[in-house]
Design a protein around this motif. Structure first.
Motif, PDB file in Angstrom:
ATOM      1  N   ALA A 130       0.810  -1.213   0.000  1.00 36.57           N
ATOM      2  CA  ALA A 130       0.000   0.000   0.000  1.00 36.57           C
ATOM      3  C   ALA A 130       0.846   1.268   0.000  1.00 36.57           C
ATOM      4  O   ALA A 130       0.365   2.330  -0.412  1.00 36.57           O
ATOM      5  N   ASP A 131       2.102   1.178   0.457  1.00 42.28           N
ATOM      6  CA  ASP A 131       2.990   2.341   0.437  1.00 42.28           C
ATOM      7  C   ASP A 131       3.631   2.561  -0.916  1.00 42.28           C
ATOM      8  O   ASP A 131       4.367   3.530  -1.108  1.00 42.28           O
ATOM      9  N   GLY A 132       3.382   1.640  -1.852  1.00 44.57           N
ATOM     10  CA  GLY A 132       4.001   1.750  -3.163  1.00 44.57           C
ATOM     11  C   GLY A 132       5.328   1.047  -3.264  1.00 44.57           C
ATOM     12  O   GLY A 132       5.988   1.099  -4.310  1.00 44.57           O
ATOM     13  N   THR A 133       5.744   0.339  -2.213  1.00 45.88           N
ATOM     14  CA  THR A 133       7.010  -0.398  -2.224  1.00 45.88           C
ATOM     15  C   THR A 133       6.839  -1.700  -2.991  1.00 45.88           C
ATOM     16  O   THR A 133       5.915  -2.474  -2.706  1.00 45.88           O
ATOM     17  N   LEU A 134       7.711  -1.959  -3.941  1.00 45.60           N
ATOM     18  CA  LEU A 134       7.626  -3.182  -4.731  1.00 45.60           C
ATOM     19  C   LEU A 134       7.989  -4.387  -3.880  1.00 45.60           C
ATOM     20  O   LEU A 134       9.010  -4.387  -3.186  1.00 45.60           O
ATOM     21  N   THR A 135       7.156  -5.426  -3.933  1.00 46.50           N
ATOM     22  CA  THR A 135       7.353  -6.595  -3.064  1.00 46.50           C
ATOM     23  C   THR A 135       7.495  -7.904  -3.818  1.00 46.50           C
ATOM     24  O   THR A 135       7.883  -8.906  -3.216  1.00 46.50           O
ATOM     25  N   GLY A 136       7.191  -7.963  -5.091  1.00 48.12           N
ATOM     26  CA  GLY A 136       7.297  -9.220  -5.822  1.00 48.12           C
ATOM     27  C   GLY A 136       6.748  -9.096  -7.223  1.00 48.12           C
ATOM     28  O   GLY A 136       6.378  -8.012  -7.677  1.00 48.12           O
ATOM     29  N   SER A 137       6.672 -10.223  -7.934  1.00 44.16           N
ATOM     30  CA  SER A 137       6.145 -10.217  -9.296  1.00 44.16           C
ATOM     31  C   SER A 137       5.721 -11.625  -9.689  1.00 44.16           C
ATOM     32  O   SER A 137       6.139 -12.613  -9.090  1.00 44.16           O
ATOM     33  N   ILE A 138       4.859 -11.677 -10.698  1.00 38.13           N
ATOM     34  CA  ILE A 138       4.464 -12.933 -11.329  1.00 38.13           C
ATOM     35  C   ILE A 138       4.994 -12.870 -12.752  1.00 38.13           C
ATOM     36  O   ILE A 138       4.606 -11.990 -13.525  1.00 38.13           O
ATOM     37  N   THR A 139       5.889 -13.784 -13.109  1.00 36.36           N
ATOM     38  CA  THR A 139       6.543 -13.741 -14.408  1.00 36.36           C
ATOM     39  C   THR A 139       5.995 -14.829 -15.328  1.00 36.36           C
ATOM     40  O   THR A 139       5.119 -15.602 -14.952  1.00 36.36           O
ATOM     41  N   GLY A 140       6.534 -14.875 -16.534  1.00 38.61           N
ATOM     42  CA  GLY A 140       6.134 -15.889 -17.489  1.00 38.61           C
ATOM     43  C   GLY A 140       4.778 -15.640 -18.098  1.00 38.61           C
ATOM     44  O   GLY A 140       4.090 -16.594 -18.500  1.00 38.61           O
ATOM     45  N   ILE A 171      -4.913 -15.542 -10.944  1.00 40.50           N
ATOM     46  CA  ILE A 171      -3.709 -15.560 -10.108  1.00 40.50           C
ATOM     47  C   ILE A 171      -4.094 -15.596  -8.648  1.00 40.50           C
ATOM     48  O   ILE A 171      -4.946 -14.819  -8.193  1.00 40.50           O
ATOM     49  N   ASP A 172      -3.472 -16.508  -7.898  1.00 43.70           N
ATOM     50  CA  ASP A 172      -3.587 -16.543  -6.442  1.00 43.70           C
ATOM     51  C   ASP A 172      -2.698 -15.428  -5.906  1.00 43.70           C
ATOM     52  O   ASP A 172      -1.468 -15.485  -6.010  1.00 43.70           O
ATOM     53  N   ALA A 173      -3.314 -14.393  -5.337  1.00 39.28           N
ATOM     54  CA  ALA A 173      -2.544 -13.219  -4.922  1.00 39.28           C
ATOM     55  C   ALA A 173      -1.617 -13.514  -3.758  1.00 39.28           C
ATOM     56  O   ALA A 173      -0.568 -12.870  -3.623  1.00 39.28           O
ATOM     57  N   ALA A 174      -1.974 -14.467  -2.909  1.00 38.51           N
ATOM     58  CA  ALA A 174      -1.106 -14.794  -1.777  1.00 38.51           C
ATOM     59  C   ALA A 174       0.135 -15.535  -2.236  1.00 38.51           C
ATOM     60  O   ALA A 174       1.253 -15.256  -1.796  1.00 38.51           O
ATOM     61  N   ALA A 175      -0.055 -16.494  -3.147  1.00 40.01           N
ATOM     62  CA  ALA A 175       1.067 -17.291  -3.624  1.00 40.01           C
ATOM     63  C   ALA A 175       1.791 -16.645  -4.795  1.00 40.01           C
ATOM     64  O   ALA A 175       2.875 -17.098  -5.179  1.00 40.01           O
ATOM     65  N   LEU A 176       1.196 -15.608  -5.385  1.00 36.29           N
ATOM     66  CA  LEU A 176       1.736 -14.970  -6.596  1.00 36.29           C
ATOM     67  C   LEU A 176       1.976 -16.023  -7.670  1.00 36.29           C
ATOM     68  O   LEU A 176       3.045 -16.106  -8.284  1.00 36.29           O
TER      69      LEU A 176
END
Length: 537
Positions: free
Chosen positions: A52-62, A91-96
């Motif tokens: 929520a602060d705009g900090t990047l925390t992960g990604s879903i690739t492929g 996409i499962d948002a918890a598991a990314l």
């Protein structure tokens, strides 16, 4: 009168304010969706995740060219239109992780999504081919079958669906005529078309629909943010006035409770803007500008709590940013700061300020951050101040230089009131200086002459640690006057200096002595006359 709470140490307030976050490793961005405390960004080959602060925390690739995004209200599932593989990814948002892929063979290049409960509406199509349209997917089914709603549309139309209504329009066709469909039955029924020519609807950038489907909002560069009754197809109102917009309309989103309408603009060369309107009255409640980090990405606005998120394209530098407008739906506080005494370099002076809440309630003790920016652009964070009960505060500073010195005060807000800041520029005078020269008033030609001097500063302020005195000598006799520069005379640490000269002929010698000043110290001048007798035998 402001309470003099003075410069007291305070705990640094938590970071808030409007921010931009560089999204590294991507060569393009398209859309955002936000829920469950996270923001999802579709990029060239992935979905980037931020908190929520705009900090990047992960990604879903492929992922093959993800474009439009949709997210469930609880944030547990994200849906992405994969235009590169003709699929919808769940996409499962918890598991990314992608947990389901829905094949849309026969419906090329899905691009735009709208989620209403278990119903996902998809705008698909290839630009210029007129094979685009809108289809629906029932996500509650294990293998959803596409149900066509609209066909033979230009490219991939924008789409918004709620209740029994689907609102869709085509970008790239001017004028564009939005269509309204009744989807309570299969096949869907065209309820009507809003004439784009009659309503000056060109350059479509975004659209949305209210949760009950009763009203839809279109965003056209030519007309702005127009609200349509989806039953009568008549215009209900427009938010803001096209003549008063800070830039070209580019995106829209609704607050979770439907009380606010958030909008974004491409803005001017100084950067994009966001505005918020009261949904019921149409009154503007906020205008925020982001210092230039790029152009707004069309239709990329989303909402999380009271915050807005959008994408910026810094195309000259091939960089992309996530823009956060913090507390956009909250009532806005105001800050004011002004100098109460004259300001001089190296001397303390005072400013008073006030934090005010929109309901005129007393703010109580609130931490205020103060930053000083010198004329050369150097910024320093000063010791913080705390407001008195009524919101007033006093700032004391000793500016190191003269010129236009800016002071920025920031209050970081709270859960009920939006943060605020103000900047005031103070005209700071250079610190006064004076020069005294002593020595003989008579001398002999071809003999060494020695004058001593002292530079002084007003108040208990040291003289410059370095610098030079300029000496210009004027020789006068019955034939006239001749002037000449003398070598620069260095200042000693205590401000003293010595001028030496050897006059060659008799006459009147005037030594014009000056300090030309610098960023901190002011100009000073004095002179000394010496009567020089002719050479002795």
């Amino acid at each position: 009168m402001a309470a003099a709470v003075g410069l007291v140490a305070t705990t640094s307030p938590a970071a808030a304010r409007d921010t931009t976050t560089l999204i590294q490793g991507v060569t393009g961005v398209v859309d955002t969706a936000a829920a469950g405390g996270r923001v999802f960004v579709s990029a060239n080959d992935r979905i980037v995740v931020a908190d929520a602060d705009g900090t990047l925390t992960g990604s879903i690739t492929g992922l093959a060219s993800p474009s439009g995004l949709a997210v469930t209200p609880d944030g547990t599932r994200v849906y992405a239109a994969l235009s590169g593989s003709n699929e919808i990814a769940e996409i499962d948002a918890a598991a990314l992780a992608v947990v389901r892929r829905i094949n849309l063979a026969g419906y090329p290049s899905p691009a735009n999504l709208s989620l209403d409960g278990d119903q996902l509406w998809v705008g698909y199509g290839i630009k210029n081919d007129f094979v685009g349209g809108v289809l629906g997917l029932d996500l509650s089914l294990a293998a959803p079958t596409p149900v066509p709603v609209a066909t033979r549309m230009y490219g991939a139309p924008l789409v918004a669906g709620a209740g029994n209504t689907v609102f869709t329009a085509e970008a790239g066709i001017n004028p564009a005529s939005p269509r309204v469909y009744d989807v309570s039955t299969i096949p869907a029924t065209l309820r009507g078309v809003i004439d784009g020519a009659d309503n000056d609807l060109s350059n479509l950038t975004d659209l949305t629909i209210t949760p009950d489907g009763a009203q839809a909002i279109s965003v056209f560069a030519t007309s702005g943010f127009d609200v349509w009754d989806t039953t009568t197809l008549t215009k209900v109102r427009s938010y803001g006035s096209r003549a008063d917009y800070p830039g070209a309309p580019g995106a829209i989103a609704l607050s979770p409770n439907g009380a606010h309408v958030a909008t974004a603009f491409y803005g001017s060369s100084y950067g994009p803007y966001a505005e918020v309107y009261n949904a019921a009255t149409g009154a503007k409640t906020l205008q925020a500008q982001m210092t230039y980090k790029g152009d707004l990405v069309t239709g990329s606005l989303s909402v999380l709590g009271d915050d807005l998120y959008a994408l910026l394209n810094d195309w000259p530098n091939n960089r992309y940013y996530l823009w956060r407008v913090e507390g956009a739906f909250l009532p806005t506080s105001t800050l004011s700061v002004s100098a109460t005494t004259a300001a001089t370099a190296l001397d303390p002076f005072t400013m008073t300020g006030r934090l005010a809440f929109p309901d005129d309630s007393a703010p109580g003790a609130q931490p205020i951050e103060i930053a000083r920016t010198l004329p050369n652009g150097t910024t320093t964070t000063l010791p913080g101040v705390t407001t008195a009960q009524d919101g007033t505060f006093t700032v004391t500073d000793t500016p190191p230089v003269g010129g236009g010195v800016s002071y920025t005060a920031i209050w970081d807000g709270n859960s009920a009131v939006r943060w605020s800041k103000t900047t005031t520029t103070v005209d700071v005078a250079q610190h006064p200086t004076s020069l005294i020269v002593t020595g003989p008033t008579t001398a002999n030609a071809k003999k060494s002459l020695r004058l001593t001097g002292q530079m002084s500063t007003a108040g208990n302020v040291p003289t410059p640690a370095s610098g030079s005195i300029v000496v210009y000598r004027v020789y006068t006799n019955s034939n006239g006057s001749v002037g000449a520069d003398r070598p620069l005379v260095p200042l000693a640490a205590d401000g003293s200096f010595t001028i030496t000269d050897t006059p060659q002929v008799g006459g009147k010698y005037t030594y014009h002595v000056r300090f030309d000043g610098d960023a901190t110290y002011a100009y000073a001048y004095t002179s000394w006359d010496v009567a020089v007798r002719g050479p002795s035998a």
